[in-house]
Each structure stands twice: as structure tokens, then as C-alpha cells.
Design a protein around this motif. Sequence first.
Motif, PDB file in Angstrom:
ATOM      1  N   SER A   1       1.047  -1.227   0.059  1.00  0.00           N
ATOM      2  CA  SER A   1      -0.008   0.093  -0.172  1.00  0.00           C
ATOM      3  C   SER A   1       0.845   1.081  -0.102  1.00  0.00           C
ATOM      4  O   SER A   1       1.886   1.302   0.615  1.00  0.00           O
ATOM      5  CB  SER A   1      -0.801  -0.033   1.193  1.00  0.00           C
TER       6      SER A   1
ATOM      7  N   CYS B   1       2.070   2.027   5.893  1.00  0.00           N
ATOM      8  CA  CYS B   1       2.617   0.970   5.388  1.00  0.00           C
ATOM      9  C   CYS B   1       3.926   1.021   4.705  1.00  0.00           C
ATOM     10  O   CYS B   1       4.913   0.057   4.887  1.00  0.00           O
ATOM     11  CB  CYS B   1       1.850   0.310   4.270  1.00  0.00           C
TER      12      CYS B   1
ATOM     13  N   LEU C   1      -3.817  -2.036  -2.967  1.00  0.00           N
ATOM     14  CA  LEU C   1      -3.667  -2.093  -1.597  1.00  0.00           C
ATOM     15  C   LEU C   1      -3.919  -0.854  -0.400  1.00  0.00           C
ATOM     16  O   LEU C   1      -3.736  -0.886   0.569  1.00  0.00           O
ATOM     17  CB  LEU C   1      -2.445  -2.717  -1.415  1.00  0.00           C
TER      18      LEU C   1
ATOM     19  N   THR D   1       0.011  -4.603   3.815  1.00  0.00           N
ATOM     20  CA  THR D   1      -1.049  -3.598   3.473  1.00  0.00           C
ATOM     21  C   THR D   1      -1.814  -3.836   4.819  1.00  0.00           C
ATOM     22  O   THR D   1      -1.271  -4.026   5.995  1.00  0.00           O
ATOM     23  CB  THR D   1      -1.928  -4.395   2.026  1.00  0.00           C
TER      24      THR D   1
END
Length: 163
Positions: A18, A23, A46, A109
Motif C-alpha cells: 500500500s 505501510c 492495496l 497492506t
Amino acid sequence: QLLGKKLCRENIDIIYSSPSTRCQETLKVLLEQFATTPRVEFTDDLQERDFGELTGKELTPSLFEVLENDSSESRALGIEPTDLLLKRTAHCIENIKENYMDKTVLIVTHSNNIRAILANLLNKSFIEVLNITKVKNCALTEFNFTHDKGFELVMLDDTSHLE
């Protein structure tokens, strides 16, 4: 760091992540443990589910039902419909299968995205997957794509590396 120590022993070919700051921060800590850095691909597929007006707010148990069910109330709050979340995570998995079928891919993610991926692979509804697993922070879920069976779930929501 503990998760990174576990993952650095794997021969990871590519990382899908992501693009969210959270992340990227997690990924940075993970990669500090790697001797060589695998290729990283950030994908909006994501990205965390859009919680609309609830974004950034503390979620109470009374709000969980609003988040879990696509309803007029959730639409009015601007919450991303589950079918869109399922569609974009499915797109990511299809891309991985097409391009990295026999490779080791790490996905970094959010918990709802992991649930959506599992819903797609297990052919279950998002709500059914919510009832199967909580998806803890820094947990590992592992699955293998196979040419004959499609995929096999190897590990679900494992946090043994944190002990």
C-alpha cells in the motif's frame, strides 16, 4: 523488527505495498533487516479502505456494523463499498499471479485488505472472513498459488515471531 528478522530469511522476489505512510514506515523497518532489498511496487489496489467521514476517528463497537455492512448509512458516510475493496484487491492478486506465479511475493497492506484478499481466494463474503480471523498487526498470512489447485492457505494470522 521481529517480523523483518523472520522475513529476511525468505527469498523474497518482490514486495507489493500500500502507498500509505503507515505501510511505508512498516516496510522501512522490515527492510532494515534484509541483506539485499527486493524490488518494491506500491499499488493503490492495496490502499486502506476509505472510511469516509469515519477516517481518523476512534471506532466504537456500534460503528463496526456500519463498516461491515454496505448500507445506506455507510454510503451516506462515504465509506468505500465492500465490493470495490474486493475488486481492487482481486486486481492486485491477479497481477501477482500473472507476473510472479513461481516467485515469493510479500504484500504489506492493511487488515481489511488482507480480509478482502482472503474473501476472494476462499470464495467467501467479506463478513464471513471477518468471522474467521481478526488479522492482528504484524501478523503473517501465507498462501501459495499452485498450477493445479489454484492456491493453498499455509498460515493464517500468525504472530509467533513476536513472542
